[in-house]
Every structure is written in structure tokens, then in C-alpha cells.
Design an enzyme around this catalytic site. Structure first.
Site, PDB file in Angstrom:
ATOM      1  N   THR A 207       0.835  -1.202   0.000  1.00 35.93           N
ATOM      2  CA  THR A 207       0.000   0.000   0.000  1.00 35.93           C
ATOM      3  C   THR A 207       0.869   1.252   0.000  1.00 35.93           C
ATOM      4  OG1 THR A 207      -1.780  -1.107   1.133  1.00 35.93           O
ATOM      5  CG2 THR A 207      -1.622   1.244   1.500  1.00 35.93           C
ATOM      6  N   ARG A 235     -13.901  -8.164  -0.438  1.00 37.49           N
ATOM      7  CA  ARG A 235     -13.129  -7.822   0.769  1.00 37.49           C
ATOM      8  C   ARG A 235     -12.649  -6.362   0.698  1.00 37.49           C
ATOM      9  NH1 ARG A 235      -7.719  -5.828   2.062  1.00 37.49           N
ATOM     10  NH2 ARG A 235      -7.184  -6.615   4.112  1.00 37.49           N
ATOM     11  N   GLY A 237     -10.238  -3.590   2.825  1.00 35.79           N
ATOM     12  CA  GLY A 237      -9.247  -3.485   3.900  1.00 35.79           C
ATOM     13  C   GLY A 237      -9.390  -2.193   4.683  1.00 35.79           C
ATOM     14  N   ASP A 238      -8.319  -1.828   5.354  1.00 34.99           N
ATOM     15  CA  ASP A 238      -8.344  -0.644   6.218  1.00 34.99           C
ATOM     16  C   ASP A 238      -8.141   0.664   5.454  1.00 34.99           C
ATOM     17  OD1 ASP A 238      -5.712  -1.594   5.641  1.00 34.99           O
ATOM     18  OD2 ASP A 238      -4.915  -0.224   7.159  1.00 34.99           O
ATOM     19  N   THR A 258      -0.252   0.882   6.619  1.00 32.90           N
ATOM     20  CA  THR A 258      -0.099  -0.255   5.708  1.00 32.90           C
ATOM     21  C   THR A 258       0.068  -1.511   6.553  1.00 32.90           C
ATOM     22  OG1 THR A 258       1.251  -1.265   3.980  1.00 32.90           O
ATOM     23  CG2 THR A 258       2.414   0.164   5.516  1.00 32.90           C
ATOM     24  N   GLY A 259      -0.501  -2.606   6.092  1.00 32.75           N
ATOM     25  CA  GLY A 259      -0.345  -3.842   6.860  1.00 32.75           C
ATOM     26  C   GLY A 259      -1.564  -4.719   6.738  1.00 32.75           C
ATOM     27  N   GLY A 261      -4.811  -5.328   7.046  1.00 33.46           N
ATOM     28  CA  GLY A 261      -5.867  -4.343   7.226  1.00 33.46           C
ATOM     29  C   GLY A 261      -6.909  -4.692   8.270  1.00 33.46           C
TER      30      GLY A 261
END
Ligand code: ASP
Length: 346
Positions: A207, A235, A237-238, A258-259, A261
Site C-alpha cells: 500500500t 473484501r 481493507g483498512d 499499511t499492513g 488491514g
């Protein structure tokens, strides 16, 4: 998952706590107020299991050049007295156009072999925000997120509705093939074999994001992503969730994460950083580290960048590396770092 990758992941889990502890201590000294820059910008290009020597010198150079280009694009806006909102959008567009990063061109593939992109932007001055999820046809999703913020009464538009809004508002369209890169496709094929998303340990999370303070004292944050390889249809994510992967509030901070999520959503990570500053009086680095500790505690991994109301940049991570960089009026040459034990630019 191959045995090597599995070993690496286990080692990473063990080291994560050490990295967090050492890294946090090493970087938590706040800058003096009279150091405060007039403008400031930080960017990231994702996090992963990055040990020194694991990236080829060419790749190392290419990632740093990509971050430099994004920093220069954002700094140009800020130097000229432009807004933090314009600066973060400009920086993220450059990263979206760079196939090395998991956003725009170069995004990872879903289980079905599609590119579905998420992005968000937030203006710390007005607390206005815009986000898109699962879009497939906009060349620069971050600009679509901004259009949602400025040209619709909504905050988050998803899938076909967002694609249609993009066309209606005249954003640059791209055919699905535009987002394809061979490297990401190979990652999907490998994922299909054993259903493991974590195939490229040097770049688990790609990201991109930017946070900035402008000369008028306003902060902004922007994040853009393809999500995670092999993600399930639908799906999200964050990154496009305001308060999870992206948040900005004048006087406190701007954050892009980033990671993994799902964990950043559960911990309201980006908003948590700002609230730690506002409610607990933590420095931006303490808030970044404290938030990453809460992510670690529930089993998540990745990193985040933050900038406070005085333009101090902070980088928090529990992975062995995060592609990151900073530039400011006080240090106007782009500076980048990749590995966790490499001093973060200030
Ligand atoms: N945070 C992103 C997501 O979960 C992935 C990434 O950071 O690369 O969608």
C-alpha cells in the site's frame, strides 16, 4: 507456504517485539519546537519482511527512486504554498503510477484474478473525507476518493457505483489490463497453489500513503492500495476506512497505514494515533509506537506514517521494514529508508 517463507514468518513474529521496542526508543525523541518546519511531507510504500541483503541493489535503488519521486511531487506543491490535500494527492498519484507499489498500476490480484482498488483521502482542516473501495477502472483511485469528498455528499463509494461515479465526474479511465504486472500475476499463481497471500516476504504489504502539513498549518492524509493478493470478492481493507488506514485532524496529526488491514480496522489505528496525541498528550512518535503496539497485541502487522501539527514526522512499524521517506522545509532533499534498523528520515 514454502518452508523458507514459513521460517521467515516465524522469525519475523519473534523479532517483531524486539524491533518495536528498539525502534520506538530510538526514534521517540521529539524535535524541538523551534525546529518546526513550515511544511512537511512523509510517504510510505508498504511494509514487509525486509532484511538487509534481501533486496537486490537494483530493487533497493528503484524503490528509493520511487519514493523520492513521490516526495518531490508533494514538496513542489507545499513549497509553492499549496495545500496539504493537493500535496498528498500528488505524492500518492506518483506512487500509484509506479508498478513497483501495490496501488494503481502494479496492484495485487484478487482470488479471481482481478484488480480491485481501495483509496481514501482526508482533509484535517475540515474533517471532510472521501474514499472508494473495489474500483476497477480509474487510473488514479486517490483522485476518485477526492472527487467523492468534494463532489458527492458521501464519504465512501464502492464497486460499480464508484466506477460509474468516476466516469460521470470525468476521471481518467483505464482498461483492466492497465493494472496488470507480471510480478503480481506470478504472486497470484503462487497463491492459488497453496492459498497463501504472503508470498513475497520482501514486500508483504505494498500500500502507498502520504501525510503532509502545509504552510497554512493544515494537515492531510491519503492512502491507496490494491489490498492483499488472493483477497476474497468484496473484501475491503483498512485503507479506505476513515479512522483505520487513513485519518487527519488539524492540530493533532495525519496518518496513513499499511499492513494486515483487518487488524488496523479493529484497532481504529489511524484515528488512535491522533487521539493518543489529543487525549494523552503523547508525542507523534509515542502515539505511532503505542498504536503499533496495540496492533501487535492482537496479532496484526505492518506500519504507519504520521505527521503532527508541527510537521514532525513519525514512523511506526512491527515488520522488519517499511518503504518510507520524508521531506520538509527544514530538510528539503528527499530522504528515504527501507529497513527497520535504518534511521527513519526526519
Ligand atoms: N492494508 C492493506 C489492506 O489490508 C494492505 C497493504 O497495506 O498492503 O488492504
Amino acid at each position: 507456504m514454502s518452508v523458507t517463507t514459513e521460517i521467515k514468518m516465524t522469525l519475523q513474529t519473534l523479532r517483531r517485539f524486539t524491533v518495536l521496542a528498539l525502534f520506538g526508543v530510538a526514534l521517540s525523541t521529539p524535535a524541538l519546537a523551534d525546529d518546526a518546519p513550515k511544511w512537511s511531507l512523509a510517504v510510505h510504500g508498504g511494509a514487509g519482511v525486509l532484511e538487509r541483503g534481501e533486496l537486490t541493489p537494483e530493487k533497493d535503488k528503484a524503490f528509493r527512486a520511487g519514493l523520492d519521486a513521490a516526495l518531490e511531487a508533494g514538496a513542489k506543491v507545499l513549497k509553492a504554498g499549496g495545500s496539504s490535500l493537493d500535496a498528498v494527492e500528488a505524492a500518492v498519484r506518483v506512487l500509484e503510477d509506479n508498478p513497483l507499489f501495490n496501488a494503481g498500476k502494479g496492484a495485487v490480484f484478487t482470488a479471481e484474478g482481478r484488480n480491485e482498488l481501495d483509496a481514501a483521502i482526508m482533509d484535517g482542516a475540515t474533517l471532510k473525507a472521501g474514499a472508494v473501495a473495489g474500483v476497477t477502472r480509474t487510473r488514479n483511485p486517490i483522485s476518485l476518493a477526492r472527487a467523492v469528498m468534494e463532489k458527492s455528499p458521501h464519504v465512501l463509494l464502492a464497486r460499480e457505483g464508484a466506477d460509474q461515479f468516476s466516469k460521470e465526474k470525468g476521471l481518467e479511465q483505464a482498461p483492466p489490463e492497465y493494472f496488470y504486472t507480471e510480478e503480481r500475476w506470478k504472486q497470484l499463481l503462487a497463491w492459488r497453489k497453496d492459498h497463501q497471500a504472503m508470498l513475497d516476504p520482501t514486500h508483504l504489504f505494498g500500500t502507498v500513503g502520504a501525510v503532509a502539513l502545509d504552510q497554512a498549518g493544515h494537515v492531510a492524509a491519503a492512502t491507496s492500495t490494491g489490498g492483499m493478493t488472493g483477497k476474497r470478492w468484496g473484501r475491503i481493507g483498512d485503507s479506505p476506512i476513515i479512522g483505520a488506514g487513513t485519518y487527519a485532524r488539524d492540530g493533532d496529526c495525519a496518518v496513513s497505514a499499511t499492513g494486515s488491514g483487518e487488524y488496523f480496522i479493529r484497532e481504529s489505528a489511524a484515528r488512535q494515533v491522533c487521539d493518543r496525541i489529543a487525549w494523552k498528550g503523547e508525542t507523534v512518535q509515542q502515539a505511532a509506537d503505542g498504536t503499533m503496539a496495540s496492533i501487535t497485541k492482537i496479532g496484526g502487522d505492518g506500519g504507519l506514517i504520521a505527521i503532527d501539527g508541527q510537521g514532525r514526522a513519525a514512523f511506526g512499524m512491527n515488520d522488519l521494514g517499511m518503504y518510507r521517506g520524508a521531506i520538509s522545509s527544514a530538510a528539503p532533499t528527499p530522504r528515504t529508508a527501507i529497513y527497520a534498523d535504518e534511521p527513519s528520515p526526519r
